[in-house]
Each structure stands twice: as C-alpha cells, then as structure tokens.
Design a protein around this motif. Structure first.
Motif, short mmCIF file in Angstrom:
data_model
loop_
_atom_site.label_atom_id
_atom_site.label_comp_id
_atom_site.label_asym_id
_atom_site.label_seq_id
_atom_site.Cartn_x
_atom_site.Cartn_y
_atom_site.Cartn_z
N ARG A 11 0.66 -1.42 -0.13
CA ARG A 11 0.02 0.10 -0.02
C ARG A 11 0.86 1.25 -0.10
O ARG A 11 0.39 2.50 -0.59
N ASP A 12 1.97 1.42 0.76
CA ASP A 12 2.85 2.36 0.56
C ASP A 12 3.38 2.69 -0.74
O ASP A 12 3.50 3.82 -1.15
N SER A 23 0.83 4.13 -2.84
CA SER A 23 0.56 5.58 -2.55
C SER A 23 1.83 6.37 -3.01
O SER A 23 1.65 7.54 -3.85
N SER A 52 1.43 6.77 -6.70
CA SER A 52 0.56 7.85 -7.08
C SER A 52 1.30 9.20 -6.94
O SER A 52 0.80 10.27 -7.86
N LYS A 96 -6.09 5.73 -5.95
CA LYS A 96 -4.83 6.53 -6.04
C LYS A 96 -4.57 6.59 -7.69
O LYS A 96 -3.44 7.21 -7.87
#
Length: 321
Positions: free
Chosen positions: A92-93, A96, A99, A158
């Motif tokens: 998930r990081d 992010s 994005s 994202k």
C-alpha cells in the motif's frame, strides 16, 4: 515498445550507477523495487512516503539521465497468514508513492495463504487428495478475493494499476488463475505483468499465453529459463533445489537468449505476439542468472532485444475500395 531495466538486476550497484548503465545501454526506463522480497537497494520506501523532497530527488536522478520510471515493484506475500499485514503495508505504501510520483503501475504477486489455521503458506498444485479443493476454496473465497477487492479499491482511488505476476508458489500461477483474479476484481485496475519465465518452467506455450491474456497484459518482464534436461527428464519440473545449485536443478533462470535453441528468434516471436494483442509498453530486462555476471547478462539481453523489439507504431491501413 520500449526497453527498460529492473534495477534489482544489478542490485550491487549504487542507484546512480544502475541508472548510468541503463542509459549507456540505450534503454528508456527503469523499474525499481521497494521492499518485501527485495532488499530494495535503490529505494528507501519509508523516506519516499514521508518526504516530498526525497521523491523529487529520486525522480530527478532518473530524469536527469533521460530515463522514465515505468513501474515500482512490491513483490511479496501479502496473504501470508503471519507476516501478511506487514507485507501488505509495503504494497500500500508503494501504491501511494507511485501515485505521488505519477507512476502508472505497481507490479506485485497475488500472494499465497495457508489452509485454515495454518501459520505458513500452502501452494496447492493438484486436485487430489480431495481436501486440496477445500483448501483452494478457502484460499480464494475467504482470503484472496476479499483482500484483493479491498486492495483494488485502494489502488483505484490512487489512480494506479496493479500488474499481477503469475508465478509458481503463488495462488495466481498461470493464465487461468490470473484471469480469475482479474475477472473477480476488475480489469480497470488489475492486469497482468507477463513474466514468461515463470510460465515457461511450468510448461506453458508463451504465444498461447499472450493470446489468452490479450489486452489484460499491462506490463512485461523479459526473463528467460533453460531446462536442464538430464534432471528434468528424471524428476520433472517441480524443483526445490536451491537456485545456486544450477547443475542440480531441473531448470534455471538464464540470460535472455540462452534458454532456447533458436535464441533471438524466440524473443522476436515474443515481441510480435505482444504487438498482435495491442501491447506497446515496456519490456523490462530482469537478470537472475546465477552463472552469468549481472552486468554482462543485462548487456547481452539489451543487445539481443534491440534486434527484435518493435519500436515504431504500425502504420498499415486497409486498402480503399
């Protein structure tokens, strides 16, 4: 199509030197790993998450050499019954950061759960004994699909697409399981990262794989295998011998062009089949040959691919009547 480099292929080099190598070889882009199974030698994910200045410096090093960043990679097992949450955090990081950087794609694997109550992953490869099907039902319907629907929603928010790499030892390990995931989660955000090497060692025909996946292919790794026929003839292709013992394995990852008797002809066919299904993205060189120096292997791969890759867009028009 363009040619790129997965910088983990030369993980011993500092990032700047890896980028210089890509530029020297005339490549267009790089793909950088951010953690999980990679030691992430070229990206400090926590710093990239927290610091806008670090992100500017990271992309600046790439752009200063005339390269682009085609993808970030977070390969790991986010469905692991014990360490999955920590690996999911890296995934998930990474999404992010992608994005924030305007990178369109994050490459990852599906992950592999255990059976109910297990503390370790469990790769089911046959439908017998009958309890195997019960384990698969649990893995797909109670673990993988709920997780992936949530992850897809996160990536969709994202503006990042997830390129899933089918690989042995993962729940998604072939065309059918990859399409099952895409169909269940949504092809607007999930597609295929085609790494043909994983499918080769399982006996798949790569042109048939490309035709079956079609427009689902959103990213490609260029990696080869070589079958060690004396061992494969005796033991088959499922292999648990460590990668460093090449002579004792049924198959090995090898430098591009060394895995097939026809060498460059195989990869010319590969590029042509990709063009036939509309793929015009990057082919990222991945070197994992334990018997060939990594810089030599990457250099040979780049030279061979330049001979066969299709660079310009087709300009054929149907004849007017």
């Amino acid at each position: 199509m363009k040619l790129g480099l997965i910088t983990d292929s030369v993980s011993h080099l500092p990032f700047e030197q890896a980028l210089d190598l890509a530029r020297t070889l005339g490549l267009s882009s790089v793909e950088v790993a951010t953690g999980n199974w990679s030691e992430s030698p070229h990206a400090d994910l926590p710093v990239l998450v927290s610091s806008a200045q670090a992100r500017v410096e990271f992309t600046g090093m790439i752009a200063d050499r005339g390269l682009s960043l085609s993808a970030l990679t977070a390969n790991g097992n986010q469905l692991h019954p014990v360490s999955g949450p920590d690996q999911d955090r890296v995934v998930r990081d990474t999404i992010s950061v992608a994005s924030e950087l305007g990178v369109p794609t994050v490459v990852l694997m599906s992950g592999l759960p255990g059976a109910r109550g297990d503390a370790a992953p469990n790769w089911i490869t046959t439908s017998w004994p009958p309890e195997n099907l019960g384990v698969l039902d649990y893995q797909w319907n109670e673990v993988a699909l709920p997780y992936w629907r949530g992850l897809a929603a996160f990536a969709r928010d994202k503006g990042v697409r997830l390129a899933v790499e089918a690989c042995g030892g993962q729940l998604v390990h072939n065309v059918s399981t990859l399409l099952r995931l895409i169909d269940a989660v949504g092809d607007d955000v999930v597609g295929a990262n085609l790494d043909p090497s994983h499918l080769m060692w399982m006996g798949a025909d790569i042109p048939a794989v490309i035709q079956a996946l079609g427009s689902s292919i959103i990213h490609v790794h260029a990696k080869d295998i070589r079958t060690n026929k004396p061992v494969a003839s005796r033991d088959g292709l499922l292999d648990t011998v460590p990668m460093g013992q090449a002579a004792d394995r049924a198959w090995n990852y090898v430098t591009l062009g060394l895995g097939h008797p026809d060498g460059a002809a195989f990869w010319a066919d590969f590029a042509y089949h990709l063009r036939s299904v509309g793929y015009d993205g990057t082919l990222n060189i991945e070197h994992e040959d334990t018997l060939v120096n990594s810089i030599e292997g990457v250099t040979r791969a780049a030279s061979m691919l330049k001979q066969v890759v299709l660079v310009e867009a087709p300009d054929w028009q149907p004849a007017s009547i």
